[in-house]
Design a protein around this motif. Structure first.
Motif, PDB file in Angstrom:
ATOM      1  N   THR A 223      26.780  19.697 -45.609  1.00 61.57           N
ATOM      2  CA  THR A 223      27.093  20.111 -46.965  1.00 61.57           C
ATOM      3  C   THR A 223      28.533  19.768 -47.329  1.00 61.57           C
ATOM      4  O   THR A 223      29.344  19.448 -46.468  1.00 61.57           O
ATOM      5  N   ARG A 277      22.815  21.375 -42.516  1.00 62.01           N
ATOM      6  CA  ARG A 277      21.670  22.011 -43.160  1.00 62.01           C
ATOM      7  C   ARG A 277      20.474  21.066 -43.228  1.00 62.01           C
ATOM      8  O   ARG A 277      20.643  19.840 -43.348  1.00 62.01           O
ATOM      9  N   VAL A 331      22.014  17.768 -50.055  1.00 66.49           N
ATOM     10  CA  VAL A 331      23.289  18.207 -49.466  1.00 66.49           C
ATOM     11  C   VAL A 331      24.314  17.071 -49.438  1.00 66.49           C
ATOM     12  O   VAL A 331      23.965  15.896 -49.454  1.00 66.49           O
TER      13      VAL A 331
END
Length: 390
Positions: A223, A277, A331
């Motif tokens: 991210t 993520r 992301v």
């Protein structure tokens, strides 16, 4: 006995602790889809680079839904996916404590951008990586290589190829390729997987050989980093009243006197963002090929235009290689390497199985309030310019 006057659910999810900067800077696949020996041998992941976002207008085809046969505007993300090169195969044996590497076989000829990743300083290096290994292909007709491939076919239950990106095809100012393992699923047995991998040695694989339009895929990446931030932004706790002494973007009570320590569940200031993520179920709305000048043409909009907006994608530039259009946001910042993986689950909902019919793709400038879709449209509207007359 005291009681609380108002309900106060906790702020922030504890499932993502510890909130610290990742060590997997270019993404890492923790799980590949479950293997199925019924179909043909195929790859299960690919790597791309985030270019930016735009929006599309599409018709909804979901009988019974309120929006059925209506048009909706949706945000989409563009991921540039130049062909990857297969340079090796690795076999894993299942043990009670997880997978264990049995052996790895590399291709005979490896590109410079792959070898650059093996060195800290390419300029000062002797550049001898894999030169001795390559002689195995000449020695005894490559008997050692065949022996290792036979061992993988005989003992291994999980077979993965080693692939690298071709960063020289992108204008990212990096020279080291991003290397990753991609699991091979399908095939009758491990021998079929090994044969499939060996046939791909030193060859390019394109993204359309792994994914197809309307597929649901997972996006794995890092991210956007925000540095050290306070509890209100990091955890979403409520601000205190205006007259609070010494600041109001704080946690009022960080715990009782005893136990005489701060619990791990209490929101604290610290690192926010630059976390690893995995986002599930991103639908592939469209796939584009390198050099296709009309990749954004639709039945409703016959304008011949490519995916690059007027003036290029902000902080990225032009998209000249193959690309994917994914629904929604993904992301990371622009240029960030992402891993695209086949979905781990079997989809049955109408929303996931709906065929996508795009009516219009926006290619106006993303730098301001874009008015024109193409340079020709702008020139036609503005007419002859005085600055061009000279």
């Amino acid at each position: 006995m005291s009681h609380r006057k108002f309900e106060a659910p906790r702020s922030g999810n504890l499932g993502f602790l510890p909130k610290k900067r990742t060590k997997k800077h270019s993404g890492h696949v923790r799980s590949f889809p479950k293997d199925n020996t019924e179909g043909e041998a195929h790859l299960t992941a690919f790597r791309g680079y985030k270019a930016g976002m735009t929006h599309v207008v599409r018709g909804v085809d979901r009988p019974g839904a309120l929006m059925h046969k209506r048009e909706v505007v949706e945000a989409v993300s563009i991921v540039e996916t130049p062909p990857m090169v297969i340079v090796g195969v690795v076999g894993y044996v299942e043990t009670p404590s997880g997978l264990r590497t049995l052996t790895t076989v590399f291709a005979e000829h490896l590109s410079v951008e792959f070898k650059r990743r093996c060195y800290k300083n390419w300029y000062k290096a002797k550049k001898k990586a894999y030169t001795k290994y390559a002689t195995k292909y000449q020695k005894d007709g490559g008997k050692d290589i065949e022996h290792e491939l036979d061992r993988i076919a005989k003992f291994c239950s999980v077979v993965r190829v080693i692939a690298h990106t071709q960063v020289k095809k992108l204008n990212l100012r990096i020279k080291k390729a991003h290397i990753m393992e991609i699991q091979i699923n399908g095939g009758a047995d491990s021998k079929a997987k090994v044969d499939f991998a060996k046939a791909l040695f030193e060859k390019e694989i394109t993204v359309d050989s792994v994914f197809a339009k309307d597929d649901q895929i997972d996006v794995i990446g890092v991210t956007r980093g925000h540095g050290f931030e306070g509890v209100t932004t990091r955890w979403g706790v409520t601000r205190l009243p205006r007259k609070t002494h010494r600041g109001l973007r704080k946690v009022a009570c960080i715990g009782s006197w005893h136990p005489a320590r701060v619990s791990t569940t209490v929101p604290r200031a610290g690192q926010n963002g630059y976390f690893h993520r995995t986002e599930l179920n991103k639908k592939v709305y469209r796939m584009g090929k390198a050099g296709d000048k009309a990749s954004c043409q639709t039945q409703a909009d016959l304008t011949e235009k490519s995916i690059t907006p007027m003036g290029g994608f902000v902080h990225y530039g032009e998209v000249n290689e193959d690309w994917l259009m994914l629904k929604g946001a993904i992301v990371g910042v622009k240029k960030r390497p992402l891993i695209l993986r086949k979905s781990l689950m079997k989809h049955t909902s109408r929303k996931h199985l709906e065929p996508i019919d795009i009516k219009f793709i926006d290619t106006s400038s993303k730098l301001g309030h874009g008015r024109f879709q193409t340079a020709d449209e702008k020139a036609k509207f503005l007419g002859p310019l005085a600055s061009k007359a000279n």
